[in-house]
Design an enzyme around this catalytic site. Structure first.
Site, PDB file in Angstrom:
ATOM      1  N   ARG A   1      15.101  11.097  11.555  1.00  0.00           N
ATOM      2  CA  ARG A   1      15.877   9.866  11.694  1.00  0.00           C
ATOM      3  C   ARG A   1      16.926   9.772  10.587  1.00  0.00           C
ATOM      4  NH1 ARG A   1      13.539   3.793  11.732  1.00  0.00           N
ATOM      5  NH2 ARG A   1      13.357   4.038   9.493  1.00  0.00           N
TER       6      ARG A   1
ATOM      7  N   SER B   1       0.661   6.486   4.040  1.00  0.00           N
ATOM      8  CA  SER B   1       0.024   5.186   4.263  1.00  0.00           C
ATOM      9  C   SER B   1      -1.348   5.145   3.589  1.00  0.00           C
ATOM     10  CB  SER B   1      -0.101   4.905   5.757  1.00  0.00           C
ATOM     11  OG  SER B   1      -0.834   5.926   6.396  1.00  0.00           O
TER      12      SER B   1
ATOM     13  N   GLY C   1       0.836  -1.204   0.000  1.00  0.00           N
ATOM     14  CA  GLY C   1       0.000   0.000   0.000  1.00  0.00           C
ATOM     15  C   GLY C   1       0.862   1.242   0.000  1.00  0.00           C
TER      16      GLY C   1
ATOM     17  N   ARG D   1      -4.935  -2.666  11.410  1.00  0.00           N
ATOM     18  CA  ARG D   1      -5.717  -2.078  12.510  1.00  0.00           C
ATOM     19  C   ARG D   1      -5.109  -0.753  12.973  1.00  0.00           C
ATOM     20  NH1 ARG D   1      -9.398  -5.311  15.114  1.00  0.00           N
ATOM     21  NH2 ARG D   1      -9.217  -4.044  16.983  1.00  0.00           N
ATOM     22  N   ALA D   2      -5.067   0.187  12.031  1.00  0.00           N
ATOM     23  CA  ALA D   2      -4.416   1.462  12.317  1.00  0.00           C
ATOM     24  C   ALA D   2      -5.228   2.305  13.289  1.00  0.00           C
ATOM     25  CB  ALA D   2      -4.221   2.225  11.010  1.00  0.00           C
TER      26      ALA D   2
ATOM     27  N   TYR E   1       3.980   5.577  23.275  1.00  0.00           N
ATOM     28  CA  TYR E   1       4.846   5.580  22.099  1.00  0.00           C
ATOM     29  C   TYR E   1       6.256   5.927  22.551  1.00  0.00           C
ATOM     30  CZ  TYR E   1       5.414   6.006  17.065  1.00  0.00           C
ATOM     31  OH  TYR E   1       5.754   5.788  15.761  1.00  0.00           O
TER      32      TYR E   1
END
Lengths: 631, 702
Positions: A488, A281, A209, A290-291, A551
């Protein structure tokens, strides 16, 4: 052997004959493949309009092949030693960030002098040659569905965005296994065709995707000997219809978040589903993993948003017969597809809830003296069920991180005001700058209600010692989430590796889990010879009635380590064990992929695994969808 | 023959495992050196010392918590509130009333640490220690490790317990090194000492009732109080794993209650780790020395009272030698539990609801407790006298001084090669070492005409045979308390030696039987039989006492003295257990209650001794050995406990007891006694009771 060959030959011949008969039978309906494609487009938009999506087939034309996001957007330290963000796409684009370098060097013990640049272009020799299934290719050609077996296309779809994947790309390492070809179906029917052909020729399909997986879900199993075809849904990106009476939209599953939102906005609506990866996404990916979206408090998570799912499996198409808002018809079959991570089939079309664009939107922030107070406040907000669209609590480290991203202040006045605020909070209110934390808020709705809601939340915050700290701080918090992946890449240019991971946990364990996981990381790094203090930071990103989503960011300077990625992986593994031992879940929204498979049995019990296995066995007995995620 | 094949397998494995064992034991040889903390006290002002700046660093730099605040945290905790509601529902009382009860319990329990009291003790103890002891030695490296540990994790201090001095001494040392003062779990009996109890409370002691089995509320208040201190790192927690002072100087098998409490926060994820610090406190002479022997013989323990303490002042005029305090390596509960306990099993139950520990956890805690006690044993400092006492007890009729000296030197070599932590004076001639040991312990042994023998207290006036026996037993038990200190070093090879001498063809089975039998008397980690057997083999081979050709264990020519010494070392225990077996088989009546058991065994045995004359096993008169023997028989199902109307009755399976007796006494005979000669009025119990009633006369102290 001989008899085996004979029987498989016989099977093949029989199948060919069957499909020929089928083709005859369906000819009347389907026409030839050339027409199908055309019909697809007409079906899709009602007019033969060309594809309007952001993502081209050749993704590498606009996106980095070995890093996050758009090729034109990246952080770098310029010659003056100041950080800047290139491009024009984001709020931070074109700005210099004077504090970032100091923060970076101090936090990691890194230096802008120690560069670790990436390989600039893909070296085709590191890509194994495609193992094509000629019969499949022939049949596919006949359908007219576009495909490619160029190295760049295949490599782009051989990975997600795990640290080890990006690190390997940057290092120019040899690939063990990449997809042998990429196909771009244009609509549901194309997918049906592809799946049929894959079954017929025993080809392995891996749905692709947005490519933002962080669970090694897109990695090709190295032991896979069949031809692997990456099924890129990016061209299936239309809103097929929109029903304002029932407030639902029927959308092709390849659409990416930003396009979905843009298109809905054009009609005055929104989906409200905003995961941090929404720029890239896809809707199908959200369903398959299952976002969870940042604003789930108002709009719900993906499982709350979907009304109807159409998916193509080797057994055929699975879908429900109506769009009733809730049904009692045995276990919800949607839940076999939600979170199936591409192991059962391809999601092609989804009917989902939509909402009118909110009249008013307001950011906000609250400073708390420490993390404990912040968590207590979020817990109370959850208890009173008055959470704004988004409420997040960043720990002290992340607060400082956010501050390091402040752009150059243009006027002396703003500078002065900033200083004044700092003075007020740290001196007058006695907050310790090394303890204080900030909650960022986003309210949505009609203006009056937003203001009322805001007051309610700030009042609760005040009882936990929280001080309102302005809209700007709030908004900056959310910017951090969108640029973190770009950051990052910057870190990796200077010997710093970083990754994030998440979990969900009951309220009473939030503090202990955060503390223990951080301590575990620090200790594991030390034991594994990491020379510099790692950065461990966490935030509470979602609140629920009975718990929260947490998170983590984790990064360290890897100078002096022989195999930084391996060290990183060992530490992350330990951190996950710590999470599980402290009552956290295996994942809140990232999924399992191949990265966390080993814990599935412990997480859902043997019977649970058996149930999933039996579904897989029925739906896909030949393991056509052979990405080997989850089980 | 068939049974012995099992032992053969073990021997095959031995070659490999010996090295593992070697590696496990070896680090203990690298022990830290000691510093005498009294030296500085002798050279500088005690007052200045007591008033100096004291600012210890706490866990994660938390600020110390005021006693009142601590109580509030406990009373308002989810844990306690849950139990209060539960008790309220069960009893029908209003929650407020239960809450008030909880508050009273907490009031009774809580410490009120005050720095001024600590300073007072710092001053007073400096004075006392200087008169009582030659040296108080501490391993400073251990202190440094502790300092580090306190900052990183909640710390639990686990000292050995031989004397009332222990916890004052501990706090004194921590104060000296500017370390956080611990809060100490103390038995309620101290509370009886009016003024002193409060003093101790203000120096960090908190008081717990000795038994509160079914009292849910008490348990909840108590455990939450301890956990609150631990979780927040307000202070290191200190308690005695052995539960009480060991009257025999052998380590006692650990009690698990408090250990369970301090480990649970780790399993529940409330703390990242908990560090357990084994601490070995070795006294060259124990203040309570002769008191303990009397207690073991049935003169009840004097009730703690302030006046008693004042009377005890006379001990100030004596020389008690030195104290060695060894702070062991902090043990991380997290590392210990790795792979043994699955913490996620705690995920499905609310953490504030009290719950019985799971089996997995229980066995982990049990195992941990044993390991800690063994670590305590390993770092106990042994004095030459300990070796001499072991020899003297095998020669109750006395020994030539020259022989004693010679054998002590021999035993020293053996002990050192078995990694004993022996404090043998450097550069001193052996004769000097022996004579100064004898001088320090002149109350226990004396030299006359070149012979060394035990001193037996002789009361004035005529002595009945029972009184003579009692006096003799006091001196033997006092002496045994020194021999006991070295037992942990020799225990495993000694059991092997006994097994070899008794049943040379089924050595492992015999070893395993003894191991099982003695696991209340000695610290034998549950499940370690094989490992201990291997260690025993390794040690005996290492010192050349046995050889292990392919399938067998054989004594070497030079091994005879070692093996017979070991045999003699365990002899009193073998005999003692046998006497108990005999009693149960021959003498015990039908409805023998648990309460009657100890006096009955004692009188049985004293009669046995008095009328046969030739028996030397005084140690079975010790209630400690009697209890342990009974516990062993209960464990082996040779005796059962049955509760009949408030009374616990012992049901003896005579056949089983008889066969155990047989195994124990293969080569030993105890002459049968004539039943008619028993006269209860002559029993030792009566003597002991008389003594108790009269109070201890000075003649018994000497």
């Amino acid at each position: 052997m001989a008899s085996n060959n004979n029987s498989s030959d016989r099977q093949r011949i029989a199948q060919q004959r069957l499909s020929r008969i089928a083709a005859h039978l369906h000819k009347h309906e389907d026409g030839n493949s050339g027409i199908i494609a055309k019909e697809c487009k007409i079906d899709a938009t009602g007019s033969p309009e060309e594809n309007k999506g952001t993502v081209p087939r050749k993704r590498q034309e606009i996106m980095k092949w070995n890093g996050w996001g758009y090729s034109d957007s990246k952080f770098l330290f310029n010659k003056k030693g100041q950080a800047e963000f290139t491009g024009k796409r984001y709020r931070l684009s074109g700005m210099t960030l004077p504090r970032l370098q100091d923060w970076f060097e101090n936090t990691f013990g890194a230096s802008v002098k120690h560069k670790s640049p990436a390989t600039p272009v893909l070296n085709a020799s590191v890509v194994p040659p495609p193992r094509l299934n000629e019969a499949f290719v022939e049949n596919l050609k006949a359908t007219g569905i576009p495909f490619s077996n160029e190295a760049e296309d295949r490599v782009f779809r051989a990975h997600g965005h795990c640290l080890h994947e990006i690190f390997a790309l940057r290092e120019g390492k040899k690939f063990e296994r990449v997809p042998d070809m990429v196909v771009w179906p244009n609509c549901h029917k194309d997918v049906v065709k592809i799946v049929e052909l894959a079954c017929k020729h025993n080809v392995c399909l891996i749905p692709y995707g947005g490519g933002t997986s962080v669970t090694s879900a897109l990695e090709c199993p190295p032991e896979e000997t069949r031809c692997i075809v990456s099924l890129d849904t990016s061209q299936m990106n239309r809103i097929l219809w929109l029903d304002e009476n029932n407030l639902v939209a029927h959308v092709e599953a390849g659409i990416i978040g930003q396009d979905l939102e843009r298109l809905l906005n054009e009609s005055g609506y929104c989906s409200g589903h905003e995961p941090d990866s929404m720029e890239f996404s896809s809707l199908g990916g959200w369903v398959a993993t299952r976002a969870s979206g940042m604003k789930k408090n108002v709009y719900g998570n993906i499982e709350d948003l979907v009304i109807h799912i159409k998916a193509v499996t080797p057994r055929g198409v699975i879908e429900k017969s109506c769009q009733g808002p809730r049904t009692s018809t045995g276990p919800d079959i949607h839940h076999f597809i939600l979170g199936s991570e591409g192991t059962l089939g391809v999601v092609t079309e989804v009917t989902m809830k939509i909402r009118p664009i909110p009249e008013y939107q307001k950011y906000g922030s609250v400073v708390f003296p420490n993390f404990e107070a912040g968590v207590a406040c979020l817990r109370e907000v959850a208890k009173q069920r008055c959470a704004p669209a988004s409420i997040r609590l960043m720990d002290n480290k992340q607060f400082h991180f956010g501050h390091a991203l402040k752009p150059q202040v243009s006027s002396i006045f703003t500078h002065f005001v900033e200083g004044l605020k700092k003075f007020y909070i740290t001196k007058l209110k006695g907050f310790d700058p090394h303890q204080l934390v900030v909650a960022t808020l986003l309210f949505e709705g009609d203006r009056e209600r937003v203001l009322q809601h805001e007051k309610q939340v700030y009042d609760i915050a005040a009882t936990f010692g929280g001080l309102a700290a302005g809209e700007d701080n709030g908004q900056r918090g959310y910017i951090l989430t969108f640029v973190i992946a770009y950051l990052r890449d910057l870190g990796m240019d200077y010997c710093v590796v970083a990754e994030s991971f998440e979990t969900s946990v009951p309220w009473d364990r939030v503090l202990d889990l955060c503390q223990n996981v951080k301590e575990r990381i620090i200790r594991e790094c030390k034991e594994r010879g990491v020379q510099f203090q790692p950065l461990t930071s966490c935030r509470v990103t979602q609140t629920y009635d009975s718990g929260a989503c947490i998170y983590f960011y984790f990064a360290f300077n890897y100078r002096g380590l022989a195999d930084p990625v391996h060290t990183y992986e060992q530490v992350e593994h330990a951190a996950r064990e710590e999470i599980l031992a402290n009552g956290g879940s295996l994942s809140h929204h990232h999924g399992v992929g191949k990265l966390r498979k080993e814990w599935m049995k412990d997480s859902i019990s043997n019977v649970g695994v058996g149930m999933l296995k039996s579904v897989k066995e029925y739906v896909d007995p030949e393991n056509i969808f052979g990405n080997r995620n989850l089980l | 023959r068939e049974l012995s094949s099992e032992s053969n397998i073990h021997i095959y494995c031995l070659n490999i495992l010996v090295f593992v064992t070697l590696q496990q034991r070896d680090p203990m040889l690298k022990r830290d050196g000691f510093e005498d903390i009294l030296e500085e006290r002798r050279n500088s002002s005690d007052l200045k010392y007591a008033l100096r700046c004291y600012a210890p660093v706490l866990y994660k730099g938390v600020t110390p918590c005021k006693a009142n605040m601590l109580k509030n945290i406990v009373l308002q905790s989810d844990q306690l509130r849950y139990v209060i509601n539960q008790v309220s529902q069960e009893s029908g009382e209003a929650p407020d009333i239960i809450q008030e009860e909880a508050s009273v319990i907490l009031e009774e329990m809580a410490h009120r640490l005050q720095i001024s009291t600590v300073r007072f003790f710092a001053f007073a103890l400096s004075k006392a220690f200087k008169t009582l002891f030659q040296h108080v030695c501490v391993n400073e490296e251990g202190i440094q490790r502790l300092q580090q540990a306190i900052q990183e994790h909640p710390v639990v201090l686990l000292p050995s317990h031989r004397s009332y001095m222990d916890f004052l001494l501990m706090s004194y040392i921590l104060y000296t090194y500017d370390l956080a003062l611990p809060v100490i779990a103390a038995g309620m009996d101290f509370m009886g000492m009016k003024f002193v109890g409060e003093m101790l409370r203000m120096s960090g002691a908190f008081f717990i009732r000795r038994s509160f089995g079914g009292d849910k509320l008490y348990w909840a208040v108590f455990s939450e109080y301890v956990k609150t201190m631990l979780r927040n790192g307000f202070a290191p927690i200190e308690f005695f794993l052995e539960g009480t002072r060991s009257r025999t100087c052998k380590s006692l098998t650990p009690k698990l209650g408090l250990l369970n409490i301090v480990i649970e926060p780790f399993f529940k994820g409330e703390v990242f780790d908990v560090n357990l610090v084994p601490i070995s406190i070795s006294y060259e002479r124990i203040l309570e020395e002769s008191l303990y022997a009397r207690e073991l013989l049935g003169v009840p323990k004097p009730k703690e009272s302030t006046s008693g303490l004042l009377k005890a002042r006379r001990i100030l005029s004596e020389d008690y030698g030195s104290i060695h305090v060894y702070f062991g390596q902090p043990v991380s509960v997290r590392s210990l539990a790795q792979g043994k306990v699955n913490r996620s099993t705690y995920n499905l139950f609310p953490r504030h609801i009290p719950r019985k520990p799971m089996e997995e956890t229980q066995s982990f805690v049990n195992d941990t407790a044993y390991r800690i006690v063994r670590l305590q044993e390993d770092n106990m400092v042994l004095k030459p006298w300990v070796l001499m006492a072991s020899l003297l007890l095998q020669n109750l009729e006395g020994m030539e001084l020259s022989v004693l000296t010679e054998q002590t030197v021999w035993l020293r070599g053996l002990a050192l090669s078995y990694a004993a932590f022996l404090d043998w004076p450097d550069h001193a001639p052996t004769a000097k070492v022996v004579s100064s040991s004898l001088a320090l312990h002149r109350g226990l042994a004396c030299v006359s005409g070149g012979r060394v023998s035990l001193v037996v207290g002789e009361p004035l006036g005529p002595v009945t045979p029972e009184e003579a026996l009692f006096n003799r037993a006091v001196s033997v038990l006092s002496c045994a308390s020194y021999r006991n200190q070295v037992l942990h070093v020799f225990l495993r090879p000694a059991m092997l030696a006994v097994a070899m001498l008794h049943l040379s063809d089924e050595v492992y089975n015999c070893f395993s039987f003894l191991w099982d039998m003695f696991s209340n008397d000695f610290i034998l980690c549950p499940g370690d039989t094989v490992q201990d057997f291997e260690e025993a083999c390794y040690l005996l081979v290492k010192t050349g006492a046995v050889q292990m050709p392919q399938q067998d264990i054989v004594m070497t020519d030079i091994g005879q003295p070692t093996l017979s010494f070991f045999n003699g070392l365990l002899e009193p225990f073998l005999q003692g257990y046998q006497v108990v077996c005999r009693y149960l088989c021959e003498e015990a009546s039908e409805g023998l209650t648990e309460k009657q058991y100890i006096p009955a065994v004692r009188s049985f045995h004293s009669v046995l001794c008095v009328f046969t004359g030739n028996l030397r096993c005084y140690e079975v008169l010790s209630s400690d050995m009697q209890k342990n023997a009974l516990a062993a028989l209960l464990r082996m199902d040779a005796v059962r406990k049955v509760k009949v109307a408030d009374q616990v009755t012992l049901i003896v399976n005579k056949m089983a007891v008889n066969s155990i007796d047989d195994i124990l006494g293969k080569n030993r005979m105890i002459s049968h006694i004539n039943q008619t000669q028993i006269s209860p009025s002559l029993s030792l119990v009566a003597v002991a009771e008389d003594l108790c009633r009269d109070g201890l006369t000075p003649s018994y102290i000497r």
